[in-house]
Design a protein around this motif. Structure first.
Motif, PDB file in Angstrom:
ATOM      1  N   LEU A 126       0.833  -1.207   0.000  1.00 54.34           N
ATOM      2  CA  LEU A 126       0.000   0.000   0.000  1.00 54.34           C
ATOM      3  C   LEU A 126       0.865   1.254   0.000  1.00 54.34           C
ATOM      4  CD1 LEU A 126      -2.737   1.431   0.148  1.00 54.34           C
ATOM      5  CD2 LEU A 126      -2.651   1.143   2.639  1.00 54.34           C
ATOM      6  N   ALA A 127       1.884   1.274   0.841  1.00 56.23           N
ATOM      7  CA  ALA A 127       2.781   2.429   0.888  1.00 56.23           C
ATOM      8  C   ALA A 127       3.505   2.608  -0.450  1.00 56.23           C
ATOM      9  CB  ALA A 127       3.779   2.277   2.029  1.00 56.23           C
ATOM     10  N   MET A 128       3.937   1.499  -1.055  1.00 55.03           N
ATOM     11  CA  MET A 128       4.598   1.584  -2.363  1.00 55.03           C
ATOM     12  C   MET A 128       3.638   2.120  -3.416  1.00 55.03           C
ATOM     13  SD  MET A 128       6.910  -1.899  -2.398  1.00 55.03           S
ATOM     14  CE  MET A 128       7.307  -1.709  -4.125  1.00 55.03           C
ATOM     15  N   SER A 129       2.412   1.640  -3.406  1.00 53.59           N
ATOM     16  CA  SER A 129       1.407   2.087  -4.367  1.00 53.59           C
ATOM     17  C   SER A 129       1.164   3.586  -4.240  1.00 53.59           C
ATOM     18  CB  SER A 129       0.100   1.315  -4.142  1.00 53.59           C
ATOM     19  OG  SER A 129      -0.936   1.850  -4.912  1.00 53.59           O
ATOM     20  N   ARG A 130       0.986   4.038  -3.014  1.00 53.67           N
ATOM     21  CA  ARG A 130       0.679   5.444  -2.775  1.00 53.67           C
ATOM     22  C   ARG A 130       1.879   6.360  -2.987  1.00 53.67           C
ATOM     23  NH1 ARG A 130      -3.881   8.316  -0.673  1.00 53.67           N
ATOM     24  NH2 ARG A 130      -5.606   6.950  -1.158  1.00 53.67           N
ATOM     25  N   TYR A 131       3.007   6.023  -2.379  1.00 52.95           N
ATOM     26  CA  TYR A 131       4.114   6.963  -2.301  1.00 52.95           C
ATOM     27  C   TYR A 131       5.227   6.727  -3.309  1.00 52.95           C
ATOM     28  CZ  TYR A 131       1.578   7.756   1.997  1.00 52.95           C
ATOM     29  OH  TYR A 131       0.586   7.998   2.902  1.00 52.95           O
ATOM     30  N   LEU A 132       5.443   5.483  -3.712  1.00 52.88           N
ATOM     31  CA  LEU A 132       6.497   5.202  -4.680  1.00 52.88           C
ATOM     32  C   LEU A 132       5.966   5.264  -6.114  1.00 52.88           C
ATOM     33  CD1 LEU A 132       9.498   4.343  -5.010  1.00 52.88           C
ATOM     34  CD2 LEU A 132       8.703   1.979  -4.954  1.00 52.88           C
ATOM     35  N   PHE A 133       4.812   4.613  -6.329  1.00 52.21           N
ATOM     36  CA  PHE A 133       4.242   4.564  -7.676  1.00 52.21           C
ATOM     37  C   PHE A 133       3.295   5.726  -7.972  1.00 52.21           C
ATOM     38  CE2 PHE A 133       4.767  -0.210  -6.922  1.00 52.21           C
ATOM     39  CZ  PHE A 133       6.066  -0.199  -7.416  1.00 52.21           C
ATOM     40  N   GLY A 134       2.921   6.505  -6.964  1.00 48.71           N
ATOM     41  CA  GLY A 134       2.128   7.708  -7.174  1.00 48.71           C
ATOM     42  C   GLY A 134       0.642   7.490  -7.417  1.00 48.71           C
ATOM     43  N   PHE A 135       0.087   6.389  -6.943  1.00 48.68           N
ATOM     44  CA  PHE A 135      -1.359   6.178  -7.073  1.00 48.68           C
ATOM     45  C   PHE A 135      -2.064   6.952  -5.964  1.00 48.68           C
ATOM     46  CE2 PHE A 135       0.064   2.416  -9.419  1.00 48.68           C
ATOM     47  CZ  PHE A 135      -0.727   2.532 -10.550  1.00 48.68           C
ATOM     48  N   ASN A 136      -2.242   8.269  -6.192  1.00 48.87           N
ATOM     49  CA  ASN A 136      -2.910   9.127  -5.216  1.00 48.87           C
ATOM     50  C   ASN A 136      -3.826  10.098  -5.947  1.00 48.87           C
ATOM     51  OD1 ASN A 136      -1.223  11.345  -6.079  1.00 48.87           O
ATOM     52  ND2 ASN A 136       0.406  10.449  -4.821  1.00 48.87           N
ATOM     53  N   LEU A 137      -4.567  10.903  -5.190  1.00 51.32           N
ATOM     54  CA  LEU A 137      -5.559  11.798  -5.794  1.00 51.32           C
ATOM     55  C   LEU A 137      -4.933  12.922  -6.610  1.00 51.32           C
ATOM     56  CD1 LEU A 137      -8.165  11.968  -2.904  1.00 51.32           C
ATOM     57  CD2 LEU A 137      -8.331  10.704  -5.047  1.00 51.32           C
ATOM     58  N   ASP A 138      -3.659  13.191  -6.430  1.00 51.38           N
ATOM     59  CA  ASP A 138      -2.990  14.200  -7.236  1.00 51.38           C
ATOM     60  C   ASP A 138      -2.818  13.725  -8.680  1.00 51.38           C
ATOM     61  OD1 ASP A 138      -2.752  15.745  -4.962  1.00 51.38           O
ATOM     62  OD2 ASP A 138      -0.683  15.101  -4.557  1.00 51.38           O
ATOM     63  N   ASN A 139      -2.727  12.410  -8.874  1.00 58.05           N
ATOM     64  CA  ASN A 139      -2.438  11.854 -10.192  1.00 58.05           C
ATOM     65  C   ASN A 139      -3.594  11.082 -10.822  1.00 58.05           C
ATOM     66  OD1 ASN A 139       0.262  12.787  -9.938  1.00 58.05           O
ATOM     67  ND2 ASN A 139       0.763  10.987  -8.725  1.00 58.05           N
ATOM     68  N   TYR A 140      -4.533  10.584 -10.014  1.00 54.58           N
ATOM     69  CA  TYR A 140      -5.596   9.721 -10.534  1.00 54.58           C
ATOM     70  C   TYR A 140      -6.938  10.088  -9.911  1.00 54.58           C
ATOM     71  CZ  TYR A 140      -1.746   6.866 -12.239  1.00 54.58           C
ATOM     72  OH  TYR A 140      -0.617   6.442 -12.882  1.00 54.58           O
ATOM     73  N   SER A 141      -8.001   9.581 -10.506  1.00 57.30           N
ATOM     74  CA  SER A 141      -9.353   9.824  -9.988  1.00 57.30           C
ATOM     75  C   SER A 141      -9.567   9.057  -8.682  1.00 57.30           C
ATOM     76  CB  SER A 141     -10.396   9.380 -11.017  1.00 57.30           C
ATOM     77  OG  SER A 141     -10.386   7.962 -11.123  1.00 57.30           O
ATOM     78  N   GLN A 142     -10.608   9.435  -7.951  1.00 57.18           N
ATOM     79  CA  GLN A 142     -10.941   8.751  -6.703  1.00 57.18           C
ATOM     80  C   GLN A 142     -11.195   7.265  -6.956  1.00 57.18           C
ATOM     81  OE1 GLN A 142     -11.085   9.829  -3.381  1.00 57.18           O
ATOM     82  NE2 GLN A 142     -11.345   7.648  -3.012  1.00 57.18           N
ATOM     83  N   PHE A 143     -11.866   6.939  -8.047  1.00 56.21           N
ATOM     84  CA  PHE A 143     -12.152   5.542  -8.377  1.00 56.21           C
ATOM     85  C   PHE A 143     -10.851   4.771  -8.628  1.00 56.21           C
ATOM     86  CE2 PHE A 143     -13.107   2.141 -11.466  1.00 56.21           C
ATOM     87  CZ  PHE A 143     -13.993   1.407 -10.693  1.00 56.21           C
TER      88      PHE A 143
END
Length: 180
Positions: A102-119
């Motif tokens: 989860l941490a890698m997804s959010r912080y390393l790979f950038g899967f967050n609301l700044d880059n992608y939709s809420q869905f």
């Protein structure tokens, strides 16, 4: 014949413990996933790693009770406080392993609301936290529970070893105990 009796009739005894572990794990996963989903979409929307840590903590408490009383009830022999300490230590390590995807997804790979939709972020969080993280944590937990928390060796030692309270008779018929 009910479902449990049918499973017992088909499943070899050595796999029954694994089946119980998987049932407890599945139930714990549902508890974890529901709590994580609620927290990560409400009060902890900006702190999903914290939401996941809290959901794992709640499901771990359930898991300890269910594994101790059902999955691994034929194992062990440790004092409860020692066993519980080992269980929560193992789960603390597993928590870290579970949070890594989860941490890698959010912080390393950038899967967050700044880059992608809420869905898209919700799907990425679900897969990384509740699928990948759970598989990694589950494999570690099963190995560690069997090896350290509920070891079979302790059950064998406590039931097979002779009692040290009564001395063995010697060849001459005496017990070898000193009389003072």
């Amino acid at each position: 014949m009910n479902l449990i009796d049918r499973v017992r009739a088909v499943l070899p005894p050595k796999y029954r413990e694994l089946a119980k572990f998987l049932v407890v794990g599945g139930t714990s996963w549902v508890i974890d996933t529901v709590i994580f989903t609620i927290l990560s979409h409400t009060v902890l929307a900006e702190k999903v790693v914290t939401a996941k840590a809290l959901s794992i903590l709640v499901s771990t408490i359930f898991s300890y009770i269910a594994n101790r009383e059902w999955s691994f009830n034929q194992r062990g022999g440790r004092e409860r406080h020692h066993e519980a300490m080992l269980f929560f230590l193992v789960n603390g390590l597993a928590l870290g392993l579970n949070l890594i995807p989860l941490a890698m997804s959010r912080y390393l790979f950038g899967f967050n609301l700044d880059n992608y939709s809420q869905f898209g972020v919700s799907i990425a969080d679900f897969i990384s936290a509740n699928v990948v993280g759970t598989i990694v944590g589950m494999a570690f937990r099963y190995w560690a529970y069997r090896r350290f928390v509920f070891p079979d060796e302790l059950a064998a030692v406590s039931t097979d070893s002779p009692s040290t309270d009564t001395p063995e008779p010697l060849e001459d018929g005496s017990t070898g105990a000193s009389s003072r």
